[in-house]
Motif scaffolding. Sequence first.
Motif, mmCIF file in Angstrom:
data_model
loop_
_atom_site.group_PDB
_atom_site.id
_atom_site.type_symbol
_atom_site.label_atom_id
_atom_site.label_comp_id
_atom_site.label_asym_id
_atom_site.label_seq_id
_atom_site.Cartn_x
_atom_site.Cartn_y
_atom_site.Cartn_z
ATOM 1 N N GLN A 13 0.821 -1.192 0.000
ATOM 2 C CA GLN A 13 0.000 0.000 0.000
ATOM 3 C C GLN A 13 0.863 1.252 0.000
ATOM 4 O O GLN A 13 1.940 1.265 0.585
ATOM 5 N N VAL A 14 0.403 2.263 -0.678
ATOM 6 C CA VAL A 14 1.062 3.566 -0.702
ATOM 7 C C VAL A 14 0.034 4.605 -0.314
ATOM 8 O O VAL A 14 -1.066 4.634 -0.865
ATOM 9 N N GLN A 15 0.384 5.444 0.641
ATOM 10 C CA GLN A 15 -0.476 6.557 1.033
ATOM 11 C C GLN A 15 0.130 7.843 0.481
ATOM 12 O O GLN A 15 1.333 8.068 0.605
ATOM 13 N N LEU A 16 -0.723 8.679 -0.122
ATOM 14 C CA LEU A 16 -0.261 9.903 -0.768
ATOM 15 C C LEU A 16 -0.983 11.104 -0.181
ATOM 16 O O LEU A 16 -2.210 11.090 -0.049
ATOM 17 N N VAL A 17 -0.223 12.149 0.139
ATOM 18 C CA VAL A 17 -0.798 13.376 0.692
ATOM 19 C C VAL A 17 -0.248 14.566 -0.078
ATOM 20 O O VAL A 17 0.960 14.820 -0.053
ATOM 21 N N GLU A 18 -1.148 15.295 -0.754
ATOM 22 C CA GLU A 18 -0.735 16.466 -1.526
ATOM 23 C C GLU A 18 -0.774 17.726 -0.669
ATOM 24 O O GLU A 18 -1.539 17.816 0.293
ATOM 25 N N CYS A 47 3.799 16.070 -3.026
ATOM 26 C CA CYS A 47 3.063 14.843 -2.708
ATOM 27 C C CYS A 47 3.978 13.957 -1.891
ATOM 28 O O CYS A 47 4.973 13.436 -2.406
ATOM 29 N N ALA A 48 3.636 13.796 -0.629
ATOM 30 C CA ALA A 48 4.419 12.955 0.268
ATOM 31 C C ALA A 48 3.842 11.548 0.271
ATOM 32 O O ALA A 48 2.641 11.360 0.451
ATOM 33 N N ALA A 49 4.714 10.566 0.065
ATOM 34 C CA ALA A 49 4.291 9.176 -0.017
ATOM 35 C C ALA A 49 4.819 8.381 1.160
ATOM 36 O O ALA A 49 5.921 8.614 1.650
ATOM 37 N N SER A 50 4.029 7.433 1.605
ATOM 38 C CA SER A 50 4.468 6.510 2.648
ATOM 39 C C SER A 50 3.998 5.119 2.269
ATOM 40 O O SER A 50 3.046 4.946 1.520
ATOM 41 N N GLY A 51 4.671 4.124 2.788
ATOM 42 C CA GLY A 51 4.267 2.761 2.479
ATOM 43 C C GLY A 51 5.349 2.005 1.733
ATOM 44 O O GLY A 51 6.516 2.087 2.079
ATOM 45 N N ARG A 52 4.949 1.339 0.667
ATOM 46 C CA ARG A 52 5.871 0.482 -0.069
ATOM 47 C C ARG A 52 6.988 1.270 -0.711
ATOM 48 O O ARG A 52 7.037 2.477 -0.616
ATOM 49 N N THR A 53 7.866 0.593 -1.393
ATOM 50 C CA THR A 53 9.043 1.205 -1.988
ATOM 51 C C THR A 53 8.646 2.302 -2.965
ATOM 52 O O THR A 53 8.082 2.041 -4.012
ATOM 53 N N PHE A 54 8.948 3.529 -2.602
ATOM 54 C CA PHE A 54 8.538 4.680 -3.402
ATOM 55 C C PHE A 54 9.359 4.785 -4.675
ATOM 56 O O PHE A 54 8.841 5.111 -5.739
ATOM 57 N N SER A 55 10.649 4.494 -4.577
ATOM 58 C CA SER A 55 11.550 4.750 -5.695
ATOM 59 C C SER A 55 11.216 3.919 -6.927
ATOM 60 O O SER A 55 11.557 4.312 -8.038
ATOM 61 N N SER A 56 10.542 2.795 -6.749
ATOM 62 C CA SER A 56 10.214 1.935 -7.885
ATOM 63 C C SER A 56 8.789 2.129 -8.384
ATOM 64 O O SER A 56 8.305 1.361 -9.207
ATOM 65 N N THR A 57 8.106 3.134 -7.874
ATOM 66 C CA THR A 57 6.721 3.402 -8.244
ATOM 67 C C THR A 57 6.636 4.547 -9.237
ATOM 68 O O THR A 57 7.198 5.626 -8.996
ATOM 69 N N LEU A 58 5.939 4.312 -10.345
ATOM 70 C CA LEU A 58 5.657 5.398 -11.290
ATOM 71 C C LEU A 58 4.726 6.397 -10.611
ATOM 72 O O LEU A 58 3.677 6.021 -10.078
ATOM 73 N N MET A 59 5.090 7.668 -10.619
ATOM 74 C CA MET A 59 4.279 8.697 -9.983
ATOM 75 C C MET A 59 3.749 9.674 -11.023
ATOM 76 O O MET A 59 4.424 9.969 -12.018
ATOM 77 N N ASP A 119 12.036 13.311 -5.229
ATOM 78 C CA ASP A 119 13.156 13.133 -4.308
ATOM 79 C C ASP A 119 12.915 11.807 -3.597
ATOM 80 O O ASP A 119 12.116 11.733 -2.657
ATOM 81 N N ASN A 120 13.580 10.760 -4.058
ATOM 82 C CA ASN A 120 13.338 9.433 -3.494
ATOM 83 C C ASN A 120 13.790 9.339 -2.038
ATOM 84 O O ASN A 120 13.236 8.550 -1.265
ATOM 85 N N ALA A 121 14.755 10.135 -1.648
ATOM 86 C CA ALA A 121 15.213 10.122 -0.252
ATOM 87 C C ALA A 121 14.133 10.671 0.683
ATOM 88 O O ALA A 121 14.057 10.290 1.851
ATOM 89 N N LYS A 122 13.293 11.577 0.151
ATOM 90 C CA LYS A 122 12.219 12.162 0.951
ATOM 91 C C LYS A 122 10.862 11.554 0.631
ATOM 92 O O LYS A 122 9.844 11.987 1.168
ATOM 93 N N ASN A 123 10.832 10.567 -0.270
ATOM 94 C CA ASN A 123 9.561 9.955 -0.681
ATOM 95 C C ASN A 123 8.553 11.012 -1.116
ATOM 96 O O ASN A 123 7.370 10.979 -0.737
ATOM 97 N N THR A 124 9.013 11.952 -1.917
ATOM 98 C CA THR A 124 8.168 13.074 -2.315
ATOM 99 C C THR A 124 8.291 13.328 -3.811
ATOM 100 O O THR A 124 9.386 13.240 -4.373
ATOM 101 N N VAL A 125 7.163 13.639 -4.420
ATOM 102 C CA VAL A 125 7.134 14.049 -5.821
ATOM 103 C C VAL A 125 6.580 15.475 -5.870
ATOM 104 O O VAL A 125 5.722 15.840 -5.071
ATOM 105 N N TYR A 126 7.099 16.261 -6.802
ATOM 106 C CA TYR A 126 6.739 17.664 -6.909
ATOM 107 C C TYR A 126 6.177 17.980 -8.292
ATOM 108 O O TYR A 126 6.487 17.301 -9.276
#
Length: 124
Positions: free
Chosen positions: A1-6, A22-34, A72-79
């Motif tokens: 599961q991935v939780q996303l908060v904009e 968009c802050a993500a939590s949960g499964r591996t973020f770096s391998s997820t298409l955003m 930014d995969n280190a921050k689990n965030t997409v902009y």
Amino acid sequence: QVQLVESGGGLVQAGGSLRLSCAASGRTFSSTLMGWFRQAPGKERDFVASIWSGSITHYADSVKGRFTISRDNAKNTVYLQMNSLKPEDTAVYYCAGASDIRFWATTPSAFNYWGQGTQVTVSS
């Protein structure tokens, strides 16, 4: 599961800029298409931009040259950096994640994780 908060939406004048996060939590973020989508009142949810890994990006024609997606995969965030905003950019913007898709996708059905949305209003 991935939780996303904009976050980052708001009211801006035409020609102005906003940056959505968009802050993500949960499964591996770096391998997820955003991706980012937007939906104006009475209209369908439209693709805006997507990013795979750190370098493969894809944009809707309507935002090319004005919007930039990054992650930014280190921050689990997409902009989504939005410049030269127009009144027609007014919509609720949604962050989305696709766990089973690589490289790029533009249809909402390809994305299985969604945020709650953030309102962007551009005044003329």
